[in-house]
Design an enzyme around this catalytic site. Structure first.
Site, PDB file in Angstrom:
ATOM      1  N   GLU A  58       0.844  -1.198   0.000  1.00  0.00           N
ATOM      2  CA  GLU A  58       0.000   0.000   0.000  1.00  0.00           C
ATOM      3  C   GLU A  58       0.880   1.250   0.000  1.00  0.00           C
ATOM      4  O   GLU A  58       1.926   1.295   0.668  1.00  0.00           O
ATOM      5  CB  GLU A  58      -0.871  -0.035   1.267  1.00  0.00           C
ATOM      6  CG  GLU A  58      -1.798   1.136   1.459  1.00  0.00           C
ATOM      7  CD  GLU A  58      -2.554   1.045   2.781  1.00  0.00           C
ATOM      8  OE1 GLU A  58      -3.594   1.709   2.892  1.00  0.00           O
ATOM      9  OE2 GLU A  58      -2.097   0.322   3.693  1.00  0.00           O
ATOM     10  N   LYS A  90      -8.653   4.008  -2.609  1.00  0.00           N
ATOM     11  CA  LYS A  90      -9.218   3.498  -1.357  1.00  0.00           C
ATOM     12  C   LYS A  90     -10.500   4.252  -1.017  1.00  0.00           C
ATOM     13  O   LYS A  90     -10.523   5.487  -0.998  1.00  0.00           O
ATOM     14  CB  LYS A  90      -8.187   3.646  -0.233  1.00  0.00           C
ATOM     15  CG  LYS A  90      -8.572   2.944   1.066  1.00  0.00           C
ATOM     16  CD  LYS A  90      -7.409   3.003   2.049  1.00  0.00           C
ATOM     17  CE  LYS A  90      -7.704   2.214   3.311  1.00  0.00           C
ATOM     18  NZ  LYS A  90      -6.573   2.236   4.265  1.00  0.00           N
ATOM     19  N   CYS A 145      -5.588  -2.333   2.209  1.00  0.00           N
ATOM     20  CA  CYS A 145      -5.554  -2.405   3.671  1.00  0.00           C
ATOM     21  C   CYS A 145      -6.933  -2.664   4.276  1.00  0.00           C
ATOM     22  O   CYS A 145      -7.578  -3.668   3.963  1.00  0.00           O
ATOM     23  CB  CYS A 145      -4.929  -1.122   4.208  1.00  0.00           C
ATOM     24  SG  CYS A 145      -4.261  -1.262   5.884  1.00  0.00           S
TER      25      CYS A 145
END
Length: 329
Positions: A48, A132, A166
């Site tokens: 990430e 994200k 994540c």
């Protein structure tokens, strides 16, 4: 015509970026691409926001203290077409490698950075990016939320690839949205987070999330997690003298492979830096579906109805005539 279920070798990396240095981090990524190619891999996963660092200051400083670090991160964020990114795309083509890598993507406004995963094919084409959807906890001090337009699965020569970053690998609806598009290869990338609560085993939590997605969707999950280098801790030390205590804890990083049965393939990396490999056979995604196919026979779509807004967010709408402007919305 029969369906072609691919077999290939995949690689995943567990390492740290060169902190807030885009060019050197890209060089580091390319060195792993070369190594993976030499070992026969056709897909490599990176952590990430690997380019070029995670905002650890959000967790160990006050928002006021961290403000100067946000400025540094913005200056070291990238747009996908930046010149600094081109060597990575060229490496994907040169080494016949599919690459999934996290970046800090620079937005149009100076207060806008996205936690973005890039999907690059083996011809060097950027075929997709996923922003994200919701920054986790203290990350909201840094990142802007993505939208549904990036919840996509991408067809490649090795199979259909999807990715989440994540904590959003815990988002059941986001995961189902990817599964519904035929995802068979899922890239879940993470950062090491030693500042989690004392009773929280980060490495185990990562493994549980990956296993849940693989078991529910009957697919392969590839996990790549970053580590915290001494360079990162030293950079933050002047502001946080006890940085070693805060950013050092065992079992904070997990990288490896999960099969369609939810079991770990091979030996994962726990905390240690390196690169690991696994042989992927997508045909193995078929048989487990006989038992539980949540996209088919093992669901009730007459009862459940998931709608996903895949329209890109619009910040402003310009109207060039009074009649249209005065219409009630």
């Amino acid at each position: 015509m029969s369906i072609d279920f691919k077999k290939f070798k995949a690689a995943t990396v567990q390492t740290s970026p060169v902190f807030l240095d885009v060019e050197k981090t890209i060089d580091k990524a390319i060195s792993f691409v070369k190594e993976a190619s030499a070992n026969g891999a056709q897909l490599i996963a990176f952590p990430e926001v690997f380019v070029a660092g995670y905002p650890y200051w959000n967790w160990i400083m006050t928002p006021v203290q961290g403000s100067k670090w946000y400025e540094q991160l913005y200056k070291n964020s990238v747009a996908v077409d930046d010149a600094a990114m081109q060597p990575l795309y060229q490496a994907a083509k040169a080494y016949n490698m599919h690459i999934v890598i996290g970046i800090n993507e620079r937005g149009d406004s100076y207060g806008e950075i996205y936690n973005t995963n890039l999907i690059i094919d083996n011809k060097g084409n950027l075929i997709g990016k996923h922003r994200k959807l919701v920054p986790t906890w203290a990350e909201k001090l840094t990142w802007t939320s993505g939208d549904g337009s990036s919840l996509k699965v991408y067809d490649t020569e090795i199979g259909p690839i999807g990715t989440l970053a994540c904590g959003e690998n815990t988002n059941t609806l986001a995961r189902f949205t990817l599964l519904s598009q035929g995802e068979l290869i899922h890239i879940a990338n993470y950062i090491s987070l030693p500042v989690a609560p004392p009773d929280y085993d980060m490495a185990e939590a990562i493994k549980i999330r990956a296993a849940a997605h693989s078991f529910e969707g009957k697919l392969f999950t590839i996990v790549s997690c970053s580590t915290i280098s001494q360079e990162i801790k030293d950079a933050l030390r002047n502001d946080v003298p006890n940085v070693d205590e805060l950013l050092s804890r065992k079992s904070s990083a997990f990288s490896g492979f999960i099969g369609p049965n939810g079991a770990v393939i091979g030996t994962p990396l726990i905390d240690e830096e390196g690169i690991v490999y696994a042989d992927i056979d997508l045909e193995k995604c078929i048989q487990p579906k006989q038992m539980h196919d949540i996209l088919g026979h093992y669901n009730r779509f007459d009862i459940f109805d998931l709608r996903v807004n895949t329209a890109p967010t619009r910040k402003i709408t310009f109207v060039d005539n009074h009649e249209e402007f005065n219409k009630k919305s």
